[in-house]
Scaffold this active site. Structure first.
Site, short mmCIF file in Angstrom:
data_model
loop_
_atom_site.label_atom_id
_atom_site.label_comp_id
_atom_site.label_asym_id
_atom_site.label_seq_id
_atom_site.Cartn_x
_atom_site.Cartn_y
_atom_site.Cartn_z
CD1 TRP A 102 -78.12 -52.08 -32.33
CD2 TRP A 102 -76.17 -52.29 -31.21
NE1 TRP A 102 -78.49 -51.53 -31.42
CE2 TRP A 102 -77.17 -51.37 -30.82
CE3 TRP A 102 -75.00 -52.31 -31.01
CZ2 TRP A 102 -76.82 -50.56 -29.65
CZ3 TRP A 102 -74.57 -51.90 -29.83
CH2 TRP A 102 -75.34 -50.83 -29.22
CG ASP A 172 -76.27 -58.89 -32.15
OD1 ASP A 172 -76.86 -59.45 -31.13
OD2 ASP A 172 -75.89 -57.85 -32.03
CE LYS A 196 -80.72 -55.10 -26.65
NZ LYS A 196 -80.86 -53.55 -26.52
N1 PMP Z 1 -76.49 -55.97 -30.47
C1 PMP Z 1 -77.69 -55.45 -30.52
C2 PMP Z 1 -78.60 -55.80 -31.70
C3 PMP Z 1 -78.31 -54.61 -29.42
O1 PMP Z 1 -79.49 -54.25 -29.40
C4 PMP Z 1 -77.15 -54.20 -28.52
C5 PMP Z 1 -77.64 -53.38 -27.30
N2 PMP Z 1 -78.65 -52.39 -27.76
C6 PMP Z 1 -76.02 -54.72 -28.52
C7 PMP Z 1 -75.82 -55.60 -29.60
C8 PMP Z 1 -75.03 -54.43 -27.39
O2 PMP Z 1 -75.34 -54.95 -26.24
P1 PMP Z 1 -74.67 -54.80 -24.87
O3 PMP Z 1 -74.84 -53.51 -24.46
O4 PMP Z 1 -75.24 -55.78 -23.86
O5 PMP Z 1 -73.15 -54.98 -25.10
#
Ligand code: PMP
Length: 360
Positions: A102, A172, A196
């Site tokens: 990520w 994040d 989450k």
């Molecule tokens: N950052 C992290 C740490 C994630 O786990 C995720 C999704 N699993 C995201 C960003 C992306 O999230 P979204 O699909 O809501 O854009």
């Protein structure tokens, strides 16, 4: 079918009392004769729902007064772009810590807007640890420092808050926000997708220090400008109202349970149940450095990968769902967010032990 224990990483399990309340209020929210989904976002009822959600979130995280709390569209991935668009403030470099999938995605997006200085990386060990602060080297001209405080796929969690001096720190926190108390004052900005530990997909939370907003780069679309959204109470356009309502119910549920200090206690105990077992067995393996293991997302492998399919199938038969690891990582992953009851974790470990006894 009975409800299962859902170990999915997101969308993820939600607290049952929250779903029950939402069901009870589905057709008629508090005597309005309509569902929250059908309400005008400018009406008194929804404005009240939104304001309470924000107030409860502020209380849970003890958000200082000089921070804005925004509820925005676009998930966490929109923040990968919005952070550089808003926080570069005329600078050309931003520092990023590369700790896995990520953070890699955040870095790739930031490169569209600026030069990315990699302040630290754990690529040398396949992203199985959190780079220690002593090993960070931050470009002094960086507009901000970004890190992913819990890597959802790698299962690596920063159990400490980095010190970046005068350079604003951006996190994040998508996959561990609300799992523990957080000293928001240490950050310039914290963001998290909801699906989450907060609520359903469709909304992301941004907590941003006021002095950092108002200098978005000129081509920033208005709905992606933190100042525009802050001035409009996150309603520059129609907000994801139902997702905000459900997030608000989750905040009320967390407050009733005793807040984030209590959640942290429970989350430590839940994670310990799994890791203690992973440490005692040779049958399964946890790839992550012990000090940096995530309390929320626990990746593990079976030493004998040929048993993966049987493991997943039998787990499903026991009401243990979504244990398959991310397609980029393989193996298994158990996500045990706030809404996963202790009973679910115990059922998982019990099943893992039994599977080992039969196949080990
Ligand atoms: N950052 C992290 C740490 C994630 O786990 C995720 C999704 N699993 C995201 C960003 C992306 O999230 P979204 O699909 O809501 O854009």
């Amino acid at each position: 079918m009975a409800r299962v224990f859902n170990f999915g990483a997101g969308p993820a399990t939600l607290p049952e009392p929250v779903l029950e309340q939402a069901a009870a209020e589905m057709l008629d929210w508090h005597g309005t004769g309509m569902s929250v989904m059908e309400m005008s976002h400018r009406g008194k009822a929804f404005i009240g729902i939104h304001a309470r959600a924000e107030a409860d979130l502020r209380e849970l995280l003890a958000v200082p007064k000089n921070y804005k709390v925004l509820f925005l569209h676009g998930g966490a991935a929109a923040q990968f772009a919005m952070v550089p668009m808003n926080l570069l403030r005329g600078r050309t470099v931003a520092a990023y810590v590369n700790s896995g999938h990520w953070s890699g995605r955040a870095i790739a997006e930031a490169k569209r807007y600026c030069k990315v200085d990699i302040a630290a990386s754990s690529a040398d060990a396949n992203f199985t640890y959190a780079p220690a602060q002593e090993r960070w080297s931050i470009d002094p001209g960086a507009a901000y420092v970004h890190y992913t405080s819990n890597e959802t796929i790698g299962g690596v969690e920063f159990h400490w808050i980095p010190d970046t001096g005068a350079i604003p720190l951006v996190a994040d926190a998508s996959s561990h926000i609300l799992s523990r108390p957080l000293d928001v004052s240490r950050f310039g900005l914290v963001y998290a997708g909801a699906q989450k530990n907060i609520g359903p997909a469709g909304v992301a939370i941004v907590i941003v220090r006021e002095d950092l907003i108002g200098r978005a780069s000129p081509l920033t679309p208005a709905i992606f400008d933190y100042r525009v959204q802050a001035e409009a109470d996150s309603m520059h356009n129609t907000p994801p109202g139902y997702a905000i309502y459900l997030a608000g119910l989750v905040f009320q549920w967390l407050k009733k349970l005793g807040g984030l200090a209590k959640m942290e206690e429970v989350n430590i105990a839940k994670a310990k149940l799994v890791y203690d077992y992973l440490d005692e067995t040779e049958f399964y393996h946890s790839p992550v450095a012990r000090a940096d293991r995530s309390r929320m997302n626990i990746p593990f492998t079976l030493r004998n990968g040929r048993l993966d399919e049987a493991f997943l199938k039998e787990a499903g038969g026991h009401g243990l769902a979504e244990l398959k690891g991310h397609r980029s990582a393989g193996g298994m992953r158990a996500s045990i967010y706030n809404a996963m009851p202790v009973a679910g974790v115990k059922a998982l470990v019990g099943f893992m032990r039994d599977f080992e006894r039969r196949y080990g």
